[in-house]
Design a protein around this motif. Structure first.
Motif, PDB file in Angstrom:
ATOM      1  N   MET B   1       0.845  -1.203   0.000  1.00  0.00           N
ATOM      2  CA  MET B   1       0.000   0.000   0.000  1.00  0.00           C
ATOM      3  C   MET B   1       0.879   1.252   0.000  1.00  0.00           C
ATOM      4  O   MET B   1       1.963   1.241   0.573  1.00  0.00           O
ATOM      5  N   ASN B   2       0.407   2.267  -0.617  1.00  0.00           N
ATOM      6  CA  ASN B   2       1.123   3.524  -0.666  1.00  0.00           C
ATOM      7  C   ASN B   2       1.408   4.032   0.760  1.00  0.00           C
ATOM      8  O   ASN B   2       0.526   3.995   1.623  1.00  0.00           O
ATOM      9  N   ALA B   3       2.647   4.483   0.975  1.00  0.00           N
ATOM     10  CA  ALA B   3       3.058   4.883   2.328  1.00  0.00           C
ATOM     11  C   ALA B   3       2.169   6.000   2.884  1.00  0.00           C
ATOM     12  O   ALA B   3       1.862   6.024   4.081  1.00  0.00           O
ATOM     13  N   THR B   4       1.746   6.914   2.013  1.00  0.00           N
ATOM     14  CA  THR B   4       0.873   8.009   2.464  1.00  0.00           C
ATOM     15  C   THR B   4      -0.419   7.441   3.037  1.00  0.00           C
ATOM     16  O   THR B   4      -0.884   7.871   4.110  1.00  0.00           O
ATOM     17  N   LEU B   5      -0.992   6.474   2.339  1.00  0.00           N
ATOM     18  CA  LEU B   5      -2.252   5.888   2.801  1.00  0.00           C
ATOM     19  C   LEU B   5      -2.054   5.067   4.067  1.00  0.00           C
ATOM     20  O   LEU B   5      -2.925   5.038   4.942  1.00  0.00           O
ATOM     21  N   VAL B   6      -0.882   4.430   4.174  1.00  0.00           N
ATOM     22  CA  VAL B   6      -0.594   3.663   5.396  1.00  0.00           C
ATOM     23  C   VAL B   6      -0.571   4.604   6.599  1.00  0.00           C
ATOM     24  O   VAL B   6      -1.164   4.321   7.645  1.00  0.00           O
ATOM     25  N   ILE B   7       0.109   5.738   6.423  1.00  0.00           N
ATOM     26  CA  ILE B   7       0.181   6.720   7.517  1.00  0.00           C
ATOM     27  C   ILE B   7      -1.219   7.260   7.815  1.00  0.00           C
ATOM     28  O   ILE B   7      -1.629   7.364   8.981  1.00  0.00           O
ATOM     29  N   ALA B   8      -1.965   7.618   6.761  1.00  0.00           N
ATOM     30  CA  ALA B   8      -3.306   8.175   6.954  1.00  0.00           C
ATOM     31  C   ALA B   8      -4.178   7.177   7.717  1.00  0.00           C
ATOM     32  O   ALA B   8      -4.897   7.557   8.653  1.00  0.00           O
ATOM     33  N   ARG B   9      -4.105   5.928   7.329  1.00  0.00           N
ATOM     34  CA  ARG B   9      -4.913   4.903   7.981  1.00  0.00           C
ATOM     35  C   ARG B   9      -4.537   4.753   9.448  1.00  0.00           C
ATOM     36  O   ARG B   9      -5.385   4.632  10.324  1.00  0.00           O
ATOM     37  N   ARG B  10      -3.226   4.792   9.699  1.00  0.00           N
ATOM     38  CA  ARG B  10      -2.770   4.663  11.079  1.00  0.00           C
ATOM     39  C   ARG B  10      -3.210   5.855  11.936  1.00  0.00           C
ATOM     40  O   ARG B  10      -3.660   5.703  13.060  1.00  0.00           O
ATOM     41  N   GLU B  11      -3.110   7.031  11.355  1.00  0.00           N
ATOM     42  CA  GLU B  11      -3.510   8.238  12.080  1.00  0.00           C
ATOM     43  C   GLU B  11      -5.015   8.207  12.372  1.00  0.00           C
ATOM     44  O   GLU B  11      -5.449   8.603  13.447  1.00  0.00           O
ATOM     45  N   LEU B  12      -5.782   7.741  11.393  1.00  0.00           N
ATOM     46  CA  LEU B  12      -7.237   7.661  11.588  1.00  0.00           C
ATOM     47  C   LEU B  12      -7.565   6.636  12.675  1.00  0.00           C
ATOM     48  O   LEU B  12      -8.443   6.868  13.506  1.00  0.00           O
ATOM     49  N   ALA B  13      -6.841   5.522  12.655  1.00  0.00           N
ATOM     50  CA  ALA B  13      -7.085   4.495  13.674  1.00  0.00           C
ATOM     51  C   ALA B  13      -6.735   5.039  15.056  1.00  0.00           C
ATOM     52  O   ALA B  13      -7.468   4.820  16.023  1.00  0.00           O
ATOM     53  N   GLU B  14      -5.650   5.789  15.136  1.00  0.00           N
ATOM     54  CA  GLU B  14      -5.224   6.343  16.421  1.00  0.00           C
ATOM     55  C   GLU B  14      -6.251   7.346  16.952  1.00  0.00           C
ATOM     56  O   GLU B  14      -6.481   7.432  18.145  1.00  0.00           O
ATOM     57  N   LYS B  15      -6.890   8.078  16.024  1.00  0.00           N
ATOM     58  CA  LYS B  15      -7.808   9.138  16.455  1.00  0.00           C
ATOM     59  C   LYS B  15      -9.265   8.745  16.219  1.00  0.00           C
ATOM     60  O   LYS B  15     -10.108   9.603  16.001  1.00  0.00           O
ATOM     61  N   ARG B  16      -9.550   7.456  16.255  1.00  0.00           N
ATOM     62  CA  ARG B  16     -10.923   7.018  15.967  1.00  0.00           C
ATOM     63  C   ARG B  16     -11.914   7.524  17.004  1.00  0.00           C
ATOM     64  O   ARG B  16     -13.107   7.564  16.747  1.00  0.00           O
ATOM     65  N   PHE B  17     -11.418   7.931  18.173  1.00  0.00           N
ATOM     66  CA  PHE B  17     -12.314   8.482  19.194  1.00  0.00           C
ATOM     67  C   PHE B  17     -13.040   9.731  18.689  1.00  0.00           C
ATOM     68  O   PHE B  17     -14.101  10.086  19.176  1.00  0.00           O
ATOM     69  N   VAL B  18     -12.457  10.377  17.674  1.00  0.00           N
ATOM     70  CA  VAL B  18     -13.097  11.579  17.104  1.00  0.00           C
ATOM     71  C   VAL B  18     -14.452  11.202  16.508  1.00  0.00           C
ATOM     72  O   VAL B  18     -15.431  11.943  16.648  1.00  0.00           O
ATOM     73  N   PHE B  19     -14.519  10.034  15.857  1.00  0.00           N
ATOM     74  CA  PHE B  19     -15.787   9.604  15.265  1.00  0.00           C
ATOM     75  C   PHE B  19     -16.819   9.343  16.366  1.00  0.00           C
ATOM     76  O   PHE B  19     -18.000   9.651  16.205  1.00  0.00           O
ATOM     77  N   VAL B  20     -16.365   8.788  17.482  1.00  0.00           N
ATOM     78  CA  VAL B  20     -17.272   8.543  18.605  1.00  0.00           C
ATOM     79  C   VAL B  20     -17.790   9.873  19.140  1.00  0.00           C
ATOM     80  O   VAL B  20     -18.983  10.045  19.408  1.00  0.00           O
ATOM     81  N   THR B  21     -16.877  10.839  19.249  1.00  0.00           N
ATOM     82  CA  THR B  21     -17.273  12.171  19.715  1.00  0.00           C
ATOM     83  C   THR B  21     -18.290  12.783  18.753  1.00  0.00           C
ATOM     84  O   THR B  21     -19.277  13.384  19.186  1.00  0.00           O
ATOM     85  N   ALA B  22     -18.042  12.618  17.455  1.00  0.00           N
ATOM     86  CA  ALA B  22     -18.960  13.182  16.454  1.00  0.00           C
ATOM     87  C   ALA B  22     -20.344  12.546  16.588  1.00  0.00           C
ATOM     88  O   ALA B  22     -21.366  13.254  16.499  1.00  0.00           O
ATOM     89  N   LEU B  23     -20.376  11.250  16.831  1.00  0.00           N
ATOM     90  CA  LEU B  23     -21.678  10.577  16.996  1.00  0.00           C
ATOM     91  C   LEU B  23     -22.388  11.082  18.254  1.00  0.00           C
ATOM     92  O   LEU B  23     -23.614  11.245  18.255  1.00  0.00           O
ATOM     93  N   ALA B  24     -21.618  11.362  19.305  1.00  0.00           N
ATOM     94  CA  ALA B  24     -22.211  11.910  20.533  1.00  0.00           C
ATOM     95  C   ALA B  24     -22.796  13.296  20.254  1.00  0.00           C
ATOM     96  O   ALA B  24     -23.894  13.631  20.710  1.00  0.00           O
ATOM     97  N   PHE B  25     -22.069  14.101  19.469  1.00  0.00           N
ATOM     98  CA  PHE B  25     -22.561  15.439  19.099  1.00  0.00           C
ATOM     99  C   PHE B  25     -23.827  15.306  18.240  1.00  0.00           C
ATOM    100  O   PHE B  25     -24.753  16.098  18.370  1.00  0.00           O
ATOM    101  N   LEU B  26     -23.835  14.301  17.372  1.00  0.00           N
ATOM    102  CA  LEU B  26     -25.004  14.081  16.514  1.00  0.00           C
ATOM    103  C   LEU B  26     -26.226  13.764  17.382  1.00  0.00           C
ATOM    104  O   LEU B  26     -27.320  14.303  17.163  1.00  0.00           O
ATOM    105  N   ALA B  27     -26.019  12.883  18.368  1.00  0.00           N
ATOM    106  CA  ALA B  27     -27.122  12.533  19.271  1.00  0.00           C
ATOM    107  C   ALA B  27     -27.637  13.783  19.974  1.00  0.00           C
ATOM    108  O   ALA B  27     -28.844  13.990  20.107  1.00  0.00           O
ATOM    109  N   LEU B  28     -26.713  14.641  20.370  1.00  0.00           N
ATOM    110  CA  LEU B  28     -27.079  15.887  21.045  1.00  0.00           C
ATOM    111  C   LEU B  28     -27.911  16.772  20.110  1.00  0.00           C
ATOM    112  O   LEU B  28     -28.920  17.364  20.520  1.00  0.00           O
TER     113      LEU B  28
END
Lengths: 257, 462
Positions: B1-28
């Motif tokens: 896989m392209n190194a850029t995408l590998v890094i992007a994927r890793r960064e997204l996995a590390e910060k996946r809590f942001v999606f949880v936060t967004a869902l909490a904001f959506l519920a609000l």
């Protein structure tokens, strides 16, 4: 192809007014185990960072496996395994995630080898890297570094803070790997007893400069002669000269064991 | 896989809590319409406004946090060496991190702002249009992007704890001052739209420079936080310096307008000289005004605003320039071989329209509030002033000779002599708008007659 795995020529590394490495030149021959020793602050880690292409020297040049390390770092890292001084992998990643992440980056990668080695080290793949002990972190990094069949292995103080068992296990693994593949190893360490079994060549740094650099056996012979010249009566009485004796003689009192 | 995408994927996995936060904001956001006090007819509006506010708060906050941590914090924490000890190009590290951050910001905004879109967008709210909704979305996301880049730069500069920060501060002050001076040069030509476009273009250029600078910073600085700072600084200030030089060249071209470049919208001629004013061709709304010598093409540039008036005679012109909050009166002697704008000592707090007297030695200023004042142009001495209460806004002046003028106002005319009002006459206005002799042709209602403004005598025309 050059006979040297690493060629360091007239390298100087400065941090503002402080000169960490001063006009240093050394070569690490292919297939050798090269121990770079020195007390804390001698400049070893600064030199290793530059050897890894992470910091550009203020003067001089560094070539690794025949290529300039600054300009070809990414390509060279395909062939270089690294165990860093600070276990710097993201703490929130599990060991399995780290292995999967690394697998995507290397052309040569053996997942079975990582799994086997981690099993030998008794490291659970689901454990988070941040939750591992210091020794387990280094063992994990070593397992990852060896899984890509490196031509060159760079170990920056790999046994720092490790207990005797973890230290032995790590060195055993490196020795096995050396026996199997004959890779070149550059190792910086304070563990003089451990490295004495492994090293072919030794370099000792003091205040940023290289004060001693030779094959280990030649070094011992040289220092034995020096001791005899200084103390002729001691001939035949003293204990065999160890790397630690040489290190203390060169680096001065207070060197870490 | 392209190194850029590998890094992007890793960064997204590390910060996946942001999606949880967004869902909490959506519920609000989904709860907002059912909160006490929200009536049945207001629920859609409450949902839209609630989700937009929450989406904005989350994406903007996220942009600031991610910008501050993407490189700056990892450098100071010594975490970048993990990536740099792998076969990953420095630029791939940057682009991967950037891609992940952009995805997180856009996705979190999209998740929380989703109800606003489903509920018909802001178009469902009175007075908003569908285009307006997308404009708001774009504005918020661009704003978040700008904040992200700014946070990245500030975090890199501050966290390096390097003395280079002082240099950055000085460079920022110098570049800011230079940009302000360039903008002022355009604003002096009343080019509001052009200035805004230039600011937008420069901001886009700055964003590109910061993005490219990030890649440069990691490629050249790598894991060394001080050198990383130095490289980012070097790249940014060189890029900004070049940008300012290009902007300066553009501003010089804009302001070097000639009379031939004007689309004239106002002009007046007196003898060989004419006053012309208009918008310059190919310069959007940059205005320029000149005193132009018709026979030989000589021109004197006047810094007058589009609404200001200029009084011109064959040998003299006078006008107001706004400077430091006051209106200064300037003049040029057109009889000189090389007429030069000269400042008088006359300065007013409020805008006024100048009128030159017959001899050209006096200037009559018609100000708001119905105040008419007369000055000696050379000495700047106030000769007199009067106010005609029925009408606050003088319109035009008819010079009737011997230092007397008739000032036409909304409800009639007033006669002045040496700056003093000597009589007034309601519902009568002279038809002349330039120098004329008594009796004047005047109008009252639909009647036209000959009128003596000094005595008020009216005579029918034959």
């Amino acid at each position: 192809m050059t006979d040297q795995a690493i060629e360091i020529a007239n390298v100087t590394i400065r941090y503002g007014a402080l000169t960490a490495v001063r006009d240093l030149t050394l070569n690490v021959p292919r297939g050798s185990v090269y121990a770079l020793l020195g007390r804390n602050g001698a400049g070893k880690s600064s030199l290793v960072r530059s050897v890894l292409g992470q910091r550009r020297p203020d003067a001089g040049a560094i070539r690794m496996l025949g290529e300039d390390v600054w300009t070809h770092r990414a390509a060279l890292m395909q062939r270089v395994g690294v165990v860093s001084e600070d276990a710097d992998a993201p703490p929130e990643m599990t060991v399995a995630q780290l292995a999967r992440f690394s697998a995507q980056l290397y052309a040569r990668w053996d997942p079975k080898e990582v799994a086997d080695r981690l099993e030998r080290f008794e490291i659970p793949p689901r454990a988070k890297f941040g939750a591992l002990s210091k020794g387990q972190k280094k063992q994990t990094l070593l397992a990852l570094a060896l899984a890509m069949s490196p031509d060159l292995l760079i170990l920056d103080d790999p046994t720092l803070g490790l207990d005797v068992v973890a230290r032995k296990s790590l060195f055993d693994e490196v020795i096995t790997e050396l026996a199997d593949r004959g890779i070149t190893v550059l190792i910086t360490t304070h563990d003089l007893g451990g490295i004495e079994m492994l090293a072919d060549r030794v370099a000792i740094m003091k205040n940023g400069s290289l004060v001693v650099e030779d094959e280990l056996d030649a070094l011992k012979t040289r220092f034995r002669r020096i001791r005899f010249a200084a103390q002729p009566d001691s001939f035949g009485e003293s204990a065999p000269l160890s790397l630690e004796d040489i290190f203390i003689a060169v680096s001065g009192e207070g060197a870490q064991r | 896989m392209n190194a850029t995408l590998v890094i992007a994927r890793r960064e997204l996995a590390e910060k996946r809590f942001v999606f949880v936060t967004a869902l909490a904001f959506l519920a609000l956001a989904l709860i907002v319409p059912f909160m006490p006090g929200v009536h049945d007819g207001e629920r859609a509006g409450a949902l839209i406004v609630g989700s937009l506010i929450l989406a904005t708060a989350l994406s903007v906050g996220l942009a600031a946090i991610l910008g501050g941590s993407i490189v700056g914090r990892e450098l100071s924490d010594g975490r970048l060496s993990f990536y740099f000890s792998k076969p990953i190009p420095a630029t791939a590290i940057w682009w991967g991190k950037l891609l992940a951050a952009a995805t997180l910001i856009v996705a979190s905004f999209g998740i929380v702002g989703f109800p606003a879109l489903v509920a018909g967008g802001a178009a469902a709210l009175s007075g908003w249009t569908a285009e307006g909704t997308w404009s708001i979305f774009a504005f918020i996301l661009f704003g978040a992007g700008a904040l992200f880049l700014l946070s990245h730069v500030i975090a890199t500069l501050v966290r390096s704890r390097s003395a280079w920060f002082l240099f950055d501060f000085v460079a920022a002050v110098i570049c800011g001052t230079a940009m302000w001076m360039l903008m002022r040069a355009l604003l002096a030509g009343f080019a509001g739209t052009l200035t805004l476009r230039l600011i937008e273009t420069f901001a886009a250029f700055l964003a590109v420079a910061v993005i490219a600078g990030g890649a440069w910073q990691l490629e050249r600085g790598r894991t060394d936080r001080k050198r990383s700072h130095m490289e980012l600084s070097r790249f940014l200030w060189i890029a900004i310096g070049c940008g300012i030089l290009i902007t300066a060249a553009f501003v010089i071209w804009v302001t070097s307008v000639r009379p031939a470049d004007l689309r004239v919208d106002n002009g007046r001629q007196a003898g060989q000289w004419a006053f012309i004013r208009g918008v310059a061709n190919n310069r959007i709304d940059y205005h320029a005004a000149f005193l132009y010598n018709i026979p030989d093409g000589r021109a004197v540039r006047l810094p007058v605003p589009p609404w200001a008036t200029v009084a011109i005679r064959s040998d003299l012109a006078t006008w107001f320039v706004r400077s430091d909050g006051v209106y200064e009166l300037w003049f040029a002697r057109l009889s000189d071989r090389d007429p030069k704008p000269q400042k008088t000592s006359i300065a007013l707090k409020d805008w006024a329209s100048p009128r030159l007297t017959d001899a050209g030695s006096h200037v009559q200023l018609l100000g708001s509030g119905g105040i008419v004042s007369e000055y000696d142009l050379t000495t700047g001495r106030l000769l007199g002033a009067s106010r005609w209460k029925p009408e606050p806004r003088p319109r035009y002046v008819v010079d009737i000779g011997n230092g007397r003028t008739v000032v036409a106002m909304g409800k009639g005319s007033a006669v002045f002599e040496g700056g003093r009002m000597i009589r007034t006459e309601k519902n009568v206005w002279p038809l002349a708008i330039g120098p004329a002799t008594v009796p004047l042709l005047a109008r009252s209602g639909d009647q036209v007659f000959l009128w003596n403004p000094l005595t008020g005598e009216r005579r029918a025309i034959r």
